[in-house]
Scaffold this motif. Structure first.
Motif, short mmCIF file in Angstrom:
data_model
loop_
_atom_site.label_atom_id
_atom_site.label_comp_id
_atom_site.label_asym_id
_atom_site.label_seq_id
_atom_site.Cartn_x
_atom_site.Cartn_y
_atom_site.Cartn_z
N SER A 1 18.05 135.99 46.34
CA SER A 1 17.67 136.80 45.18
C SER A 1 16.23 137.27 45.33
O SER A 1 15.51 136.83 46.23
CB SER A 1 17.83 135.98 43.90
OG SER A 1 16.95 134.86 43.92
N LYS A 2 15.86 138.15 44.43
CA LYS A 2 14.47 138.56 44.29
C LYS A 2 14.05 138.26 42.87
O LYS A 2 14.73 138.64 41.91
CB LYS A 2 14.28 140.05 44.58
CG LYS A 2 14.11 140.38 46.04
CD LYS A 2 13.69 141.83 46.22
CE LYS A 2 13.43 142.14 47.70
NZ LYS A 2 12.94 143.55 47.87
N ILE A 3 12.95 137.55 42.73
CA ILE A 3 12.44 137.19 41.42
C ILE A 3 11.08 137.83 41.24
O ILE A 3 10.13 137.47 41.95
CB ILE A 3 12.38 135.66 41.25
CG1 ILE A 3 13.77 135.04 41.48
CG2 ILE A 3 11.84 135.30 39.87
CD1 ILE A 3 13.80 133.54 41.43
N ARG A 4 11.01 138.78 40.36
CA ARG A 4 9.79 139.57 40.15
C ARG A 4 9.28 140.17 41.47
O ARG A 4 8.09 140.12 41.78
CB ARG A 4 8.69 138.71 39.51
CG ARG A 4 9.00 138.26 38.09
CD ARG A 4 9.00 139.44 37.11
NE ARG A 4 9.15 139.02 35.74
CZ ARG A 4 8.13 138.75 34.92
NH1 ARG A 4 6.90 138.89 35.35
NH2 ARG A 4 8.36 138.37 33.69
N GLY A 5 10.23 140.67 42.27
CA GLY A 5 9.87 141.37 43.49
C GLY A 5 9.68 140.50 44.72
O GLY A 5 9.43 141.03 45.82
N ILE A 6 9.80 139.19 44.58
CA ILE A 6 9.59 138.28 45.71
C ILE A 6 10.92 137.66 46.13
O ILE A 6 11.62 137.07 45.30
CB ILE A 6 8.59 137.17 45.36
CG1 ILE A 6 7.24 137.77 44.95
CG2 ILE A 6 8.41 136.21 46.52
CD1 ILE A 6 6.54 138.54 46.05
#
Length: 207
Positions: A120-125
């Motif tokens: 996944s990506k969480i706030r772009g990371i």
């Protein structure tokens, strides 16, 4: 009374399968109501003992951090978490680390529901794993922070081999007060299975 077999084995040699041992104890008067297999759902390919290498700020979220975890692979992985018991600058703490493909309990569901961990990506990371709470592992309802393991927990070992256990749930009647301890259950187990008993030496101090 709950009796972990790993603890019972400290005092008596046990070679019987859990089901056969439970039957012997029940026939001997120590009724085993249930056999609880702790960690049965923990995949040995996806859930490990890990060690925090570094914790740094998330560039796009004040309440999230980036955690680099060594879990015995060729290279550590960096994941995103909002766990309040991991702070920027932390290192060396032992944690439970799950990789992509792990099957974990959804801590936000109203009823028991499992989910498979995905990239996944969480706030772009990007985040290709997870540091786990007790609730996600089915150990308790605690989900405030992640589970911190003892300092001597071996990095890279599957969690099922480290924390997994078989627990006998005994329904003891008052006349079996002699079994209200692990040592007491060990004595009965040794007698009912003709196994060797290993009790620690005891000393009485002078008064």
């Amino acid at each position: 009374m709950r009796v972990p077999l790993s603890w019972l084995k400290d005092y008596v040699d046990i070679t019987l399968p859990a089901e056969e041992l439970a039957e012997r104890l029940t026939l001997g008067g120590l009724e085993v109501e249930a056999i609880d297999r702790v960690g049965e759902e923990w995949s040995r390919e996806h859930i490990f003992v890990g060690q925090v290498v570094a914790v740094r700020p998330h560039p796009n979220a004040d309440r999230l951090v980036l955690v680099t975890v060594d879990y015995g692979a060729e290279a550590p992985l960096e994941v995103v978490t909002g766990a309040p018991n991991l702070r920027v600058g932390d290192a060396g703490r032992k944690v439970v680390f799950a990789t992509v493909g792990a099957r974990l309990i959804d801590p936000y569901a109203d009823t028991l529901r499992y989910q498979t961990l995905k990239r996944s990506k969480i706030r772009g990371i990007p985040s290709a794993g997870m540091v786990c709470s007790e609730k996600e592992l089915g150990l308790s309802d605690e989900h405030t922070g992640i589970l911190i393991l003892p300092e001597d927990a071996p990095v890279g070992v599957p969690l099922a081999d480290y924390l997994g256990d078989v627990v006998l749930d005994l329904d003891l009647t008052p006349n079996l007060a002699r079994c209200y301890s692990i040592v007491g259950v060990a004595r009965e187990t040794a007698a009912l299975t003709t196994s060797a008993l290993h009790l620690p030496e005891s000393t009485v101090g002078a008064t």
